[in-house]
Design an enzyme around this catalytic site. Structure first.
Site, PDB file in Angstrom:
ATOM      1  N   HIS A  47       0.863  -1.188   0.000  1.00 36.45           N
ATOM      2  CA  HIS A  47       0.000   0.000   0.000  1.00 36.45           C
ATOM      3  C   HIS A  47       0.892   1.228   0.000  1.00 36.45           C
ATOM      4  CE1 HIS A  47      -3.802  -1.660   1.911  1.00 36.45           C
ATOM      5  NE2 HIS A  47      -2.969  -2.673   1.933  1.00 36.45           N
ATOM      6  N   TYR A 213      -6.408  -7.615  -1.290  1.00 35.55           N
ATOM      7  CA  TYR A 213      -6.591  -6.464  -2.191  1.00 35.55           C
ATOM      8  C   TYR A 213      -6.104  -6.745  -3.602  1.00 35.55           C
ATOM      9  CZ  TYR A 213      -1.775  -4.908  -0.684  1.00 35.55           C
ATOM     10  OH  TYR A 213      -0.452  -4.785  -0.360  1.00 35.55           O
TER      11      TYR A 213
HETATM   12  C1  LIG Z   1       4.400  -9.540   5.355  1.00 36.61           C
HETATM   13  C2  LIG Z   1       4.819  -8.115   5.217  1.00 36.61           C
HETATM   14  C3  LIG Z   1       3.967  -7.201   4.561  1.00 36.61           C
HETATM   15  C4  LIG Z   1       4.314  -5.848   4.463  1.00 36.61           C
HETATM   16  N1  LIG Z   1       3.453  -4.979   3.842  1.00 36.61           N
HETATM   17  C5  LIG Z   1       3.763  -3.655   3.820  1.00 36.61           C
HETATM   18  C6  LIG Z   1       2.861  -2.685   3.211  1.00 36.61           C
HETATM   19  O1  LIG Z   1       1.789  -2.995   2.685  1.00 36.61           O
HETATM   20  N2  LIG Z   1       3.222  -1.364   3.257  1.00 36.61           N
HETATM   21  C7  LIG Z   1       4.410  -0.944   3.811  1.00 36.61           C
HETATM   22  O2  LIG Z   1       4.698   0.282   3.823  1.00 36.61           O
HETATM   23  N3  LIG Z   1       5.280  -1.837   4.350  1.00 36.61           N
HETATM   24  C8  LIG Z   1       4.988  -3.167   4.369  1.00 36.61           C
HETATM   25  N4  LIG Z   1       5.864  -4.058   4.913  1.00 36.61           N
HETATM   26  C9  LIG Z   1       7.141  -3.571   5.441  1.00 36.61           C
HETATM   27  C10 LIG Z   1       8.113  -3.284   4.323  1.00 36.61           C
HETATM   28  O3  LIG Z   1       8.255  -4.404   3.489  1.00 36.61           O
HETATM   29  C11 LIG Z   1       9.490  -2.909   4.879  1.00 36.61           C
HETATM   30  O4  LIG Z   1       9.337  -2.072   5.995  1.00 36.61           O
HETATM   31  C12 LIG Z   1      10.279  -2.169   3.792  1.00 36.61           C
HETATM   32  O5  LIG Z   1      10.526  -3.006   2.692  1.00 36.61           O
HETATM   33  C13 LIG Z   1      11.597  -1.645   4.365  1.00 36.61           C
HETATM   34  O6  LIG Z   1      12.323  -1.002   3.329  1.00 36.61           O
HETATM   35  P1  LIG Z   1      13.883  -0.876   3.421  1.00 36.61           P
HETATM   36  O7  LIG Z   1      14.289  -0.124   2.179  1.00 36.61           O
HETATM   37  O8  LIG Z   1      14.279  -0.336   4.735  1.00 36.61           O
HETATM   38  O9  LIG Z   1      14.449  -2.353   3.388  1.00 36.61           O
HETATM   39  P2  LIG Z   1      14.238  -3.538   2.310  1.00 36.61           P
HETATM   40  O10 LIG Z   1      13.056  -3.249   1.420  1.00 36.61           O
HETATM   41  O11 LIG Z   1      14.272  -4.782   3.091  1.00 36.61           O
HETATM   42  O12 LIG Z   1      15.530  -3.401   1.405  1.00 36.61           O
HETATM   43  C14 LIG Z   1      16.810  -3.785   1.855  1.00 36.61           C
HETATM   44  C15 LIG Z   1      17.677  -4.004   0.632  1.00 36.61           C
HETATM   45  O13 LIG Z   1      19.028  -4.197   1.075  1.00 36.61           O
HETATM   46  C16 LIG Z   1      19.607  -5.302   0.405  1.00 36.61           C
HETATM   47  N5  LIG Z   1      20.670  -5.834   1.284  1.00 36.61           N
HETATM   48  C17 LIG Z   1      20.520  -6.436   2.488  1.00 36.61           C
HETATM   49  N6  LIG Z   1      21.719  -6.773   3.012  1.00 36.61           N
HETATM   50  C18 LIG Z   1      22.652  -6.341   2.119  1.00 36.61           C
HETATM   51  C19 LIG Z   1      24.082  -6.378   2.095  1.00 36.61           C
HETATM   52  N7  LIG Z   1      24.801  -6.929   3.097  1.00 36.61           N
HETATM   53  N8  LIG Z   1      24.732  -5.837   1.026  1.00 36.61           N
HETATM   54  C20 LIG Z   1      24.018  -5.268   0.015  1.00 36.61           C
HETATM   55  N9  LIG Z   1      22.661  -5.220  -0.026  1.00 36.61           N
HETATM   56  C21 LIG Z   1      21.992  -5.741   1.022  1.00 36.61           C
HETATM   57  C22 LIG Z   1      18.418  -6.252   0.196  1.00 36.61           C
HETATM   58  O14 LIG Z   1      18.661  -7.188  -0.837  1.00 36.61           O
HETATM   59  C23 LIG Z   1      17.304  -5.266  -0.153  1.00 36.61           C
HETATM   60  O15 LIG Z   1      17.262  -4.963  -1.526  1.00 36.61           O
HETATM   61  C24 LIG Z   1       5.547  -5.408   4.999  1.00 36.61           C
HETATM   62  C25 LIG Z   1       6.419  -6.311   5.630  1.00 36.61           C
HETATM   63  C26 LIG Z   1       6.063  -7.659   5.737  1.00 36.61           C
HETATM   64  C27 LIG Z   1       6.991  -8.637   6.432  1.00 36.61           C
END
Ligand SMILES: Cc1cc2nc3c(=O)[nH]c(=O)nc-3n(C[C@H](O)[C@H](O)[C@H](O)COP(=O)(O)OP(=O)(O)OC[C@H]3O[C@@H](n4cnc5c(N)ncnc54)[C@H](O)[C@@H]3O)c2cc1C
Length: 389
Positions: A47, A213
């Protein structure tokens, strides 16, 4: 902050790509290091509330997301057994004007692709899994598992819930399994065999819930994501194949409409829901964290990615607007992000968001790109505000 610095971003997730795009627009040189060899269209929806779509507007991709995603007419909360509507939050032209942006449901893979298109060509170095990083306070040296090394003035850890960069900022151990797992399934809407469903419904059970959804305007794909109690999660696993029969059994006794949706999923995956205690700081010298790397949130407000994306927008503004050194940038960043993320964390833990009548203005009306930044509070002093454009 001066513009002649090199910024390394670890992780091309939603937060990492957003901060990369906004920093590039502000004139900074950035490289994003991503462990994956390429993006795959993983089976999950997301979302994007108006606090996020406003940020996508600054990256020039809001219209594209509205085009490829679904603009639901409402978020509907229903009681698990009777199907009674507990609350309905409409999304119409009036609410869009009120919140300042649309609410869009989209496939995560599509969102990734559109975000990548907002970056300068060659920004992301794929196949670079960070293995180690050293910081002498003035700069950072990165070592990757593929043998490559890189240097930067600043490293932003956007590397998710198992962040390596976080380990260098604060030694806190691994994330904590919350005692709940999420089933996720994406399947063709044709499998519903004509069952009419609303665009976005959350079914609330006594100890579990499930969200259903559509993710595209054509409504050809349905996404379901649940939360059910589970005693444990295997150490180190990030996703497991789910058992379809067990998934169906988990929703025994739910309303027939929901049971028909659950039974239509041909297969399902299982994801752990993790939590961590809040960190006192999100930075250390030239290392800065954002998103799940510093504050994984229970996904019960659908705001984990939203907070990562808001972090990205505020951090990029602090780099662009705050005169001074990295310590000044991070002080402003933490002062402006920690209270809001703390509030989202509390509501996510309580799992009450939109269950009954809820005023979402404070969440949806927020515009991370224009909100006046609050000055970091000097010890014993009162907060000040500065109005940035
Ligand atoms: C079941 C579920 C449903 C969800 N639904 C929603 C929703 O509807 N709406 C919402 O806002 N949030 C939702 N979330 C939460 C959301 O997915 C996360 O909070 C969000 O993706 C976090 O973004 P980020 O960029 O911090 O990390 P991430 O999206 O986890 O990105 C981290 C990136 O870092 C890379 N990486 C990791 N370690 C290394 C390394 N050592 N070296 C290089 N690259 C690395 C990974 O491959 C990845 O590409 C949901 C979570 C879950 C578990």
């Amino acid at each position: 902050m001066r513009r002649d610095i090199e910024i390394a971003i670890i992780g091309a997730g939603l937060g990492g790509m957003t901060v990369a795009g906004l920093l590039q627009r502000a004139g900074f040189a950035v490289t994003v290091y991503e462990q994956a060899d390429a993006f795959s269209r993983i089976g999950a929806g997301i979302h994007l509330s108006s606090n996020v779509t406003k940020i996508m507007r600054r990256l020039g991709i809001e219209d594209r997301l509205v085009e490829i995603g679904l603009h639901p007419d409402a978020f509907v909360s229903r009681k698990w057994d009777t199907g009674e509507v507990l609350f309905e939050l409409p999304f119409d032209p009036a609410s869009e004007a009120h919140y300042g942006g649309p609410y869009v449901n989209v496939h995560r893979g599509d969102l990734h692709a559109v975000l990548e298109s907002a970056l300068d060509h060659g920004t992301i170095a794929f196949g670079h899994r960070l293995a180690a990083l050293e910081s002498d306070g003035a700069g950072v040296r990165l070592t990757f598992e593929n043998g490559h090394t890189a240097e930067a003035d600043i490293a932003i850890g956007a590397d998710g819930v198992r962040s390596r960069v976080r380990e260098a900022v604060a030694r806190t151990g691994g994330p904590r399994f919350s005692g709940h797992v999420a089933h996720r399934a994406v399947f063709p809407a044709a499998r519903l065999e004509g069952l009419p469903i609303r665009a976005c419904t959350k079914w609330w059970g006594p100890d579990r819930h499930i969200l259903v959804y559509y993710m595209t305007q054509a409504r050809e794909e349905v996404y379901v994501v649940s939360s059910v109690p589970a005693p444990e999660w295997p150490e180190g696993a990030s996703v497991l194949p789910g058992d379809r029969d067990a998934f169906i059994a988990d929703f025994d006794g739910f309303h027939p409409e929901l049971r028909q949706v659950v039974a239509a999923a041909p297969d399902v995956t299982l994801w752990p829901v993790f939590d961590r205690d809040p960190l006192p700081h999100w930075s250390k010298g030239p290392l800065i964290l954002l998103g799940d790397a510093c504050h994984p949130l229970l996904p019960y407000m659908a705001s984990g990615a939203a907070m990562a994306i808001e972090d990205a927008a505020v951090l990029a503004r602090c780099f662009a607007e705050i005169d001074g050194e990295v310590a000044d940038v991070t002080a402003w960043y933490e002062a402006n992000r920690m209270p809001r993320v703390g509030k989202v964390r509390e509501i996510s833990l309580a799992n009450t968001w939109l269950r009954g009548p809820t005023d979402p203005d404070w969440l949806f009306q927020y515009d991370a790109c224009t909100v006046p930044l609050v000055a970091p509070q000097p010890a014993g002093g009162a907060a000040d505000t500065v109005h940035q454009t």
